[in-house]
Design an enzyme around this catalytic site. Sequence first.
Site, PDB file in Angstrom:
ATOM      1  N   LYS A  22       0.832  -1.215   0.000  1.00  0.00           N
ATOM      2  CA  LYS A  22       0.000   0.000   0.000  1.00  0.00           C
ATOM      3  C   LYS A  22       0.862   1.259   0.000  1.00  0.00           C
ATOM      4  CE  LYS A  22      -1.763   1.614   4.047  1.00  0.00           C
ATOM      5  NZ  LYS A  22      -1.492   3.041   4.323  1.00  0.00           N
ATOM      6  N   ASN A  23       1.832   1.300   0.900  1.00  0.00           N
ATOM      7  CA  ASN A  23       2.585   2.544   1.066  1.00  0.00           C
ATOM      8  C   ASN A  23       3.630   2.767  -0.031  1.00  0.00           C
ATOM      9  OD1 ASN A  23       1.020   3.139   3.220  1.00  0.00           O
ATOM     10  ND2 ASN A  23       2.523   2.575   4.774  1.00  0.00           N
ATOM     11  N   ARG A  94      -4.521  10.477   4.472  1.00  0.00           N
ATOM     12  CA  ARG A  94      -3.409  11.419   4.614  1.00  0.00           C
ATOM     13  C   ARG A  94      -2.387  11.308   3.486  1.00  0.00           C
ATOM     14  NH1 ARG A  94      -2.817  14.189   9.123  1.00  0.00           N
ATOM     15  NH2 ARG A  94      -0.621  14.419   8.638  1.00  0.00           N
ATOM     16  N   CYS A 118      -5.557  12.877  13.089  1.00  0.00           N
ATOM     17  CA  CYS A 118      -5.325  11.456  12.882  1.00  0.00           C
ATOM     18  C   CYS A 118      -5.361  10.756  14.227  1.00  0.00           C
ATOM     19  CB  CYS A 118      -3.968  11.265  12.228  1.00  0.00           C
ATOM     20  SG  CYS A 118      -3.597   9.554  11.921  1.00  0.00           S
ATOM     21  N   ARG A 123       0.207  14.351  13.296  1.00  0.00           N
ATOM     22  CA  ARG A 123       0.977  14.004  12.095  1.00  0.00           C
ATOM     23  C   ARG A 123       1.183  15.265  11.267  1.00  0.00           C
ATOM     24  NH1 ARG A 123      -1.247   8.599   9.492  1.00  0.00           N
ATOM     25  NH2 ARG A 123       0.708   8.747   8.340  1.00  0.00           N
ATOM     26  N   ASP A 310       4.398   0.480  12.066  1.00  0.00           N
ATOM     27  CA  ASP A 310       3.175  -0.118  11.516  1.00  0.00           C
ATOM     28  C   ASP A 310       2.989  -1.583  11.925  1.00  0.00           C
ATOM     29  OD1 ASP A 310       2.528   2.279  10.378  1.00  0.00           O
ATOM     30  OD2 ASP A 310       3.316   1.780   8.396  1.00  0.00           O
ATOM     31  N   ARG A 402      -8.873  -0.423   4.378  1.00  0.00           N
ATOM     32  CA  ARG A 402      -8.026   0.622   3.786  1.00  0.00           C
ATOM     33  C   ARG A 402      -6.694   0.040   3.337  1.00  0.00           C
ATOM     34  NH1 ARG A 402      -6.981   5.743   7.149  1.00  0.00           N
ATOM     35  NH2 ARG A 402      -5.670   5.894   5.334  1.00  0.00           N
TER      36      ARG A 402
END
Length: 430
Positions: A22-23, A94, A118, A123, A310, A402
Amino acid sequence: MDKLEIEGGVPLRGEVQVSGAKNAVLPILAATLLADGPCVIEGVPDLRDLDTMLRILRELGVEVEKDLAAGTIRTEVRDDTKIRAPYELVKTMRASICVLGPLLGRRKRAEVSFPGGCVIGPRPIDLHLAGLEALGAEMRIEAGYILADGRHMQGREIYLGGAYGPTVTGTANQLMAAVLTPGTTVLEHAACEPEVADLARFLVKMGAKIEGIASPQLIVTGVSRLTGARHRVIPDRIEAGTFLTAAAITHGDVIIRGAEASHLTAAIATLRRMGVQVDRLPDGGLRVRAPERLHPTDLVTLAHPGFPTDLQAQFMATLAIADGNSFVTEKIYPERFIHVAELTRMRAKIRKKGPTAIVEGVDYLSGAPVMASDLRASAALVVAGLAAHGTTTVDRVYHIDRGYERIEQKLQGLGARIRRINDKTPAVDD
Ligand code: EPU
């Protein structure tokens, strides 16, 4: 709002395939704004955050074709006069801030909604803004939007470190702004996360000149044009790490296909200290075999290659049933402990002292109705539910959707008794 219902206590066994990261895919899709010509991104996971990024790209004049069966997205810029990323979309994710750098780099102007609050703590984006200003962009904040003018940008030396280390999406933004900016930009204290390196490799395929990829010093020599490119995103190390904890907490024996061990060294070392056997397989991937009892251990989250924030919540859930006390310290987001209260509802014994949680291992967790609050905290509740006695119901699963592709199907494939309950009640955040 959907819920996940889990009957705990089944040791996970079998094989599971990791999806694309995802990131990595979110900034890479933002980078397609820089291309003259079509881009094809492969290995794309089917996630809610991905849909948000595609909506933003369409808003910015990009034609997007999504073939989810093939895991492929094709993009082509059709209208490069659009510069506004609206609040309605940015507020839901974000990572939308990742369009700021490429808009400035290519279109020389940007209007991007300022991301809101958040649940994992403050953040800020001050480092993003200061870095772009150092490149010569003029930045203003008005009516909740960052209004940026990059017509006079010029390569410079920029220090990107902050009080909590380097910034991941800040480095991504800076890179994407610098690749089309005249002169040489030197990014000092850049983030070394594999996702940043993946973005840099994609930019190089487009024709960018970047040295020092995966290191804390990135040297970018501006070019006048970038072409389209084809790229396969790296596997999701956080999804893989979540499966590692799911196997460990259930005393399972699981093969995680597609996991990149070199991206997971801190997580693997932590599991080994807990007595879990983790082996790299010759054909790629990892095999994880967990004993009946887990040793306690301490962990501290840090920027890569340190232990990833994470995975903090998922490891805390696992340590909750270890034989003794563990200290879990959060150095990236000192307030990222929202899962503590829900894990406590499941009989975990966790005390918080500043940015540290003291986890006193208990004999067993007890299934309970719990509430998902953010992506990784929700994953931790699922991990806990897999081992708990009785039934756990995780509410507000949209947080998990998500960032995890078909999580219940993947866990079912490992023998977990988990099912999604469709509930028509609309999602309400508070
Ligand atoms: N920070 C600042 N100023 C800034 C930016 C960051 O002080 O301008 C601070 C943050 O408050 C934090 C630290 O620096 O304390 C690191 O934040 P960073 O900017 O690196 O985080 P991010 O880029 O917003 C990405 C991931 C997060 C992940 C963090 C840390 C994406 C889309 N998001 O966020 O992922 O936790 O890096 O590794 O890449 C998730 O996937 O669940 C997630 C939250």
